[in-house]
Design an enzyme around this catalytic site. Structure first.
Site, PDB file in Angstrom:
ATOM      1  N   GLN A  32       0.815  -1.212   0.000  1.00 59.35           N
ATOM      2  CA  GLN A  32       0.000   0.000   0.000  1.00 59.35           C
ATOM      3  C   GLN A  32       0.853   1.268   0.000  1.00 59.35           C
ATOM      4  OE1 GLN A  32      -2.214  -0.502   3.700  1.00 59.35           O
ATOM      5  NE2 GLN A  32      -0.351  -1.346   4.612  1.00 59.35           N
ATOM      6  N   TYR A  62     -10.586   5.698  19.333  1.00 62.52           N
ATOM      7  CA  TYR A  62     -10.593   4.441  18.584  1.00 62.52           C
ATOM      8  C   TYR A  62      -9.853   3.342  19.360  1.00 62.52           C
ATOM      9  CZ  TYR A  62      -9.652   1.246  14.679  1.00 62.52           C
ATOM     10  OH  TYR A  62      -9.563   0.144  13.869  1.00 62.52           O
ATOM     11  N   ASP A  87       0.422   0.086  13.363  1.00 58.43           N
ATOM     12  CA  ASP A  87       0.844   1.394  13.893  1.00 58.43           C
ATOM     13  C   ASP A  87       1.200   1.329  15.374  1.00 58.43           C
ATOM     14  OD1 ASP A  87      -1.830   1.920  15.317  1.00 58.43           O
ATOM     15  OD2 ASP A  87      -2.471   1.698  13.242  1.00 58.43           O
ATOM     16  N   GLU A 107       0.281  -8.486  11.444  1.00 55.43           N
ATOM     17  CA  GLU A 107       0.217  -7.367  10.495  1.00 55.43           C
ATOM     18  C   GLU A 107       0.959  -7.775   9.223  1.00 55.43           C
ATOM     19  OE1 GLU A 107      -0.744  -3.715  10.205  1.00 55.43           O
ATOM     20  OE2 GLU A 107      -0.033  -4.442   8.267  1.00 55.43           O
ATOM     21  N   ASP A 138      -0.549 -13.342   6.588  1.00 52.70           N
ATOM     22  CA  ASP A 138      -1.970 -13.172   6.316  1.00 52.70           C
ATOM     23  C   ASP A 138      -2.766 -13.661   7.530  1.00 52.70           C
ATOM     24  OD1 ASP A 138      -4.339 -12.930   4.547  1.00 52.70           O
ATOM     25  OD2 ASP A 138      -4.423 -15.086   4.916  1.00 52.70           O
ATOM     26  N   ASP A 156      -7.978  -4.695  14.116  1.00 53.91           N
ATOM     27  CA  ASP A 156      -7.726  -3.264  13.900  1.00 53.91           C
ATOM     28  C   ASP A 156      -7.384  -3.077  12.431  1.00 53.91           C
ATOM     29  OD1 ASP A 156      -7.073  -0.638  14.036  1.00 53.91           O
ATOM     30  OD2 ASP A 156      -5.230  -0.922  15.185  1.00 53.91           O
ATOM     31  N   ASP A 159     -10.240  -0.029   5.994  1.00 55.65           N
ATOM     32  CA  ASP A 159     -11.624  -0.151   5.511  1.00 55.65           C
ATOM     33  C   ASP A 159     -11.739  -1.315   4.520  1.00 55.65           C
ATOM     34  OD1 ASP A 159     -12.793   2.223   6.828  1.00 55.65           O
ATOM     35  OD2 ASP A 159     -11.284   3.274   5.651  1.00 55.65           O
ATOM     36  N   TYR A 224     -12.467  10.613  11.282  1.00 54.60           N
ATOM     37  CA  TYR A 224     -13.052   9.555  10.452  1.00 54.60           C
ATOM     38  C   TYR A 224     -14.348  10.089   9.830  1.00 54.60           C
ATOM     39  CZ  TYR A 224      -9.977   5.940  12.531  1.00 54.60           C
ATOM     40  OH  TYR A 224      -8.904   5.191  12.922  1.00 54.60           O
TER      41      TYR A 224
END
Ligand code: SPD
Length: 277
Positions: A32, A62, A87, A107, A138, A156, A159, A224
């Site tokens: 990404q 959050y 993060d 992650e 994965d 976490d 989208d 958000y």
């Protein structure tokens, strides 16, 4: 003050803009586009594939609500799993539980972890904790191998776009529930009732088949879309059990027992959405 703006457009009918003071980091990882901004008022901001993931100012709404609602239900969790969360924001909250022996962060994108360790110093120290294990795999495959393992699971995620889309499916929820220990509790990021009604309804319907006490709750996150985001709660224990427990050491910015209770109070249209499930 700068007149440079970053604009997110997650939905075709709404844009969110933050005033940018400086671009701190930009790269395309194997998975990404990763962008870290210094923004006016909201502070350091992580953006993945053009979508705001967190800001220094408002991430507590959050991360604290994602972690403490299920963790307090369990009470003294020993093993926890964070799916995504590279993060480190959810990780920092999870580590506050002295009972924890191990927290696995599953992650896929190791670059998110490395970049955030550099640019988000408040979360960086969490990775030094000997209880933390980073698994760059994965999540589907990882969960399949670990039935009945975790007291708390937090998904976490980003989208439901591209590679994250399958994390918003009945198959994924089933794997999460299977990976829970018998008295465990899980929470998955579950979007915004105004914009994602059909998705929330179908995931809640799936959750009803998987656990005894599914629920949906909501938290305020000004950056958000719509000013907040919801979570799907999955457990055979009701969320109200968490209200009785002492908070872990450390100071909360957002979470308290009143917000825990209030988060499950839903507008009439959302109640109808879930009852129609
Ligand atoms: N629309 C933004 C949803 C972002 C959810 N993930 C946030 C990750 C923060 N740890």
């Amino acid at each position: 003050m700068s007149n440079v703006w970053f604009t997110e457009q997650l939905h075709p009918f709404l844009r969110t803009s933050l005033r940018v003071e400086r671009i701190l980091h930009e790269e395309r990882s194997a998975y990404q586009h990763i962008l870290v901004l210094d923004t006016a008022f909201f502070g350091r901001t992580l953006v993945l594939d053009g979508i705001i993931q967190l800001t220094e100012l408002d991430n507590a709404g959050y991360h604290e609500m994602m972690v403490h609602v299920p963790a307090l239900t369990v009470g003294a969790p020993r093993r926890a799993l964070i799916v995504g969360g590279g993060d480190g924001g959810a990780l920092a909250q999870m580590l506050r539980y002295p009972s924890l022996e191990e927290v696995v962060v599953c992650e896929l994108d190791a670059r998110v972890v490395e970049v955030c360790r550099t640019y988000f110093p408040t979360f960086a120290s969490a990775w030094e904790d000997p209880r933390v294990r980073l698994v760059t795999r994965d999540a589907f495959a990882y969960l399949e191998e670990r039935p009945g393992t975790f007291d708390v699971i937090c998904a976490d995620t980003t989208d439901p776009i591209g590679m994250a889309e399958r994390l918003f499916s009945e198959d994924f929820l089933r794997l999460v529930v299977q990976a829970l220990a018998p008295d465990g509790a899980a929470v998955t990021q579950c979007e915004q009732p105004y914009f994602d009604a059909a998705l929330i309804q179908s995931l809640f319907r799936a959750a009803q088949k998987l656990v005894q006490h599914p629920a949906y709750y909501y938290t305020f996150v000004p950056t958000y879309p719509g000013g907040g985001i919801g979570f799907l709660y999955l457990s055979n224990r009701p969320w109200t059990e968490g209200l009785k427990r002492p908070l872990p050491p450390g100071e909360n910015t957002y979470y308290n027992a009143e917000m825990h209770r209030a988060a499950f109070a839903l507008p009439a249209f959302v109640q109808r959405l879930l009852q129609g499930s």
